[in-house]
Design a protein around this motif. Structure first.
Motif, PDB file in Angstrom:
ATOM      1  N   ASP A  38      43.474  47.564  47.298  1.00 20.38           N
ATOM      2  CA  ASP A  38      44.576  48.046  46.471  1.00 20.38           C
ATOM      3  C   ASP A  38      44.930  47.006  45.409  1.00 20.38           C
ATOM      4  O   ASP A  38      45.544  45.989  45.707  1.00 20.38           O
ATOM      5  CB  ASP A  38      45.789  48.326  47.353  1.00 20.38           C
ATOM      6  N   LEU A  39      44.508  47.273  44.196  1.00 17.85           N
ATOM      7  CA  LEU A  39      44.775  46.342  43.098  1.00 17.85           C
ATOM      8  C   LEU A  39      45.806  46.890  42.119  1.00 17.85           C
ATOM      9  O   LEU A  39      45.921  46.396  40.999  1.00 17.85           O
ATOM     10  CB  LEU A  39      43.467  46.031  42.357  1.00 17.85           C
ATOM     11  N   ASP A  40      46.580  47.890  42.546  1.00 16.02           N
ATOM     12  CA  ASP A  40      47.549  48.523  41.647  1.00 16.02           C
ATOM     13  C   ASP A  40      48.599  47.551  41.117  1.00 16.02           C
ATOM     14  O   ASP A  40      49.077  47.703  39.998  1.00 16.02           O
ATOM     15  CB  ASP A  40      48.256  49.681  42.349  1.00 16.02           C
ATOM     16  N   ASP A  41      48.968  46.554  41.907  1.00 13.71           N
ATOM     17  CA  ASP A  41      50.009  45.622  41.478  1.00 13.71           C
ATOM     18  C   ASP A  41      49.452  44.362  40.812  1.00 13.71           C
ATOM     19  O   ASP A  41      50.178  43.426  40.522  1.00 13.71           O
ATOM     20  CB  ASP A  41      50.908  45.247  42.655  1.00 13.71           C
ATOM     21  N   VAL A  42      48.152  44.351  40.548  1.00 16.62           N
ATOM     22  CA  VAL A  42      47.505  43.199  39.919  1.00 16.62           C
ATOM     23  C   VAL A  42      47.356  43.465  38.430  1.00 16.62           C
ATOM     24  O   VAL A  42      46.827  44.495  38.023  1.00 16.62           O
ATOM     25  CB  VAL A  42      46.120  42.936  40.554  1.00 16.62           C
ATOM     26  N   LEU A  48      38.728  37.179  33.051  1.00 16.28           N
ATOM     27  CA  LEU A  48      37.767  37.412  34.135  1.00 16.28           C
ATOM     28  C   LEU A  48      36.418  37.838  33.570  1.00 16.28           C
ATOM     29  O   LEU A  48      36.347  38.457  32.509  1.00 16.28           O
ATOM     30  CB  LEU A  48      38.302  38.478  35.096  1.00 16.28           C
ATOM     31  N   PRO A  49      35.323  37.540  34.279  1.00 17.34           N
ATOM     32  CA  PRO A  49      33.987  37.796  33.752  1.00 17.34           C
ATOM     33  C   PRO A  49      33.589  39.271  33.678  1.00 17.34           C
ATOM     34  O   PRO A  49      32.607  39.603  33.028  1.00 17.34           O
ATOM     35  CB  PRO A  49      33.062  37.042  34.703  1.00 17.34           C
ATOM     36  N   GLU A  50      34.320  40.167  34.358  1.00 18.02           N
ATOM     37  CA  GLU A  50      33.994  41.585  34.280  1.00 18.02           C
ATOM     38  C   GLU A  50      35.280  42.410  34.241  1.00 18.02           C
ATOM     39  O   GLU A  50      36.330  41.935  34.647  1.00 18.02           O
ATOM     40  CB  GLU A  50      33.105  42.022  35.436  1.00 18.02           C
ATOM     41  N   PRO A  51      35.187  43.634  33.752  1.00 22.78           N
ATOM     42  CA  PRO A  51      36.377  44.480  33.676  1.00 22.78           C
ATOM     43  C   PRO A  51      36.914  44.843  35.063  1.00 22.78           C
ATOM     44  O   PRO A  51      36.233  44.706  36.082  1.00 22.78           O
ATOM     45  CB  PRO A  51      35.900  45.737  32.953  1.00 22.78           C
ATOM     46  N   ARG A  52      38.120  45.327  35.091  1.00 23.48           N
ATOM     47  CA  ARG A  52      38.818  45.657  36.331  1.00 23.48           C
ATOM     48  C   ARG A  52      38.142  46.795  37.108  1.00 23.48           C
ATOM     49  O   ARG A  52      38.037  46.743  38.337  1.00 23.48           O
ATOM     50  CB  ARG A  52      40.251  46.033  35.975  1.00 23.48           C
ATOM     51  N   GLU A  53      37.693  47.835  36.438  1.00 21.52           N
ATOM     52  CA  GLU A  53      37.182  49.034  37.105  1.00 21.52           C
ATOM     53  C   GLU A  53      36.016  48.749  38.062  1.00 21.52           C
ATOM     54  O   GLU A  53      36.031  49.216  39.203  1.00 21.52           O
ATOM     55  CB  GLU A  53      36.800  50.108  36.078  1.00 21.52           C
ATOM     56  N   PRO A  54      35.016  47.983  37.673  1.00 20.94           N
ATOM     57  CA  PRO A  54      33.926  47.705  38.626  1.00 20.94           C
ATOM     58  C   PRO A  54      34.416  46.956  39.875  1.00 20.94           C
ATOM     59  O   PRO A  54      33.939  47.202  40.976  1.00 20.94           O
ATOM     60  CB  PRO A  54      32.940  46.850  37.835  1.00 20.94           C
ATOM     61  N   THR A  55      35.379  46.072  39.695  1.00 13.96           N
ATOM     62  CA  THR A  55      35.927  45.333  40.834  1.00 13.96           C
ATOM     63  C   THR A  55      36.679  46.272  41.770  1.00 13.96           C
ATOM     64  O   THR A  55      36.512  46.228  42.993  1.00 13.96           O
ATOM     65  CB  THR A  55      36.855  44.206  40.345  1.00 13.96           C
ATOM     66  N   GLU A  56      37.511  47.143  41.196  1.00  6.90           N
ATOM     67  CA  GLU A  56      38.240  48.123  42.013  1.00  6.90           C
ATOM     68  C   GLU A  56      37.273  49.040  42.755  1.00  6.90           C
ATOM     69  O   GLU A  56      37.458  49.320  43.950  1.00  6.90           O
ATOM     70  CB  GLU A  56      39.169  48.966  41.141  1.00  6.90           C
ATOM     71  N   SER A  57      36.273  49.500  42.062  1.00  6.53           N
ATOM     72  CA  SER A  57      35.293  50.399  42.662  1.00  6.53           C
ATOM     73  C   SER A  57      34.546  49.705  43.799  1.00  6.53           C
ATOM     74  O   SER A  57      34.352  50.272  44.880  1.00  6.53           O
ATOM     75  CB  SER A  57      34.318  50.876  41.586  1.00  6.53           C
TER      76      SER A  57
END
Length: 72
Positions: A38-42, A48-57
């Motif tokens: 759950d990264l909703d509050d981040v 960071l070296p990559e976008p948020r979406e790949p990390t969340e996925s």
């Protein structure tokens, strides 16, 4: 993805339990694993070296796998 370049998440969870020796280790692990997915509050961090979406996925998929492996 690893939290450390040498240790997979499962080993970090083992170290966490060994270090803090909680009365209910399953509860501690469940809370940590749920928090990883759950990264909703981040806030987004452009440095960071990559976008948020790949990390969340990745963490969403990984979270489900860890829960199955540990029988949580």
């Amino acid at each position: 993805m690893r939290l450390d370049e040498h240790l997979p998440v499962e080993e970090w969870l083992t170290l966490l339990v060994e270090k803090y020796q909680p009365l209910a280790p399953t509860g501690l692990i469940a809370n940590v694993v749920c928090g990883l997915g759950d990264l909703d509050d981040v806030e987004d961090d452009p440095s960071l070296p990559e976008p948020r979406e790949p990390t969340e996925s990745f963490w969403s998929r990984r979270q489900h796998r860890i829960i199955r492996q540990l029988g949580l």
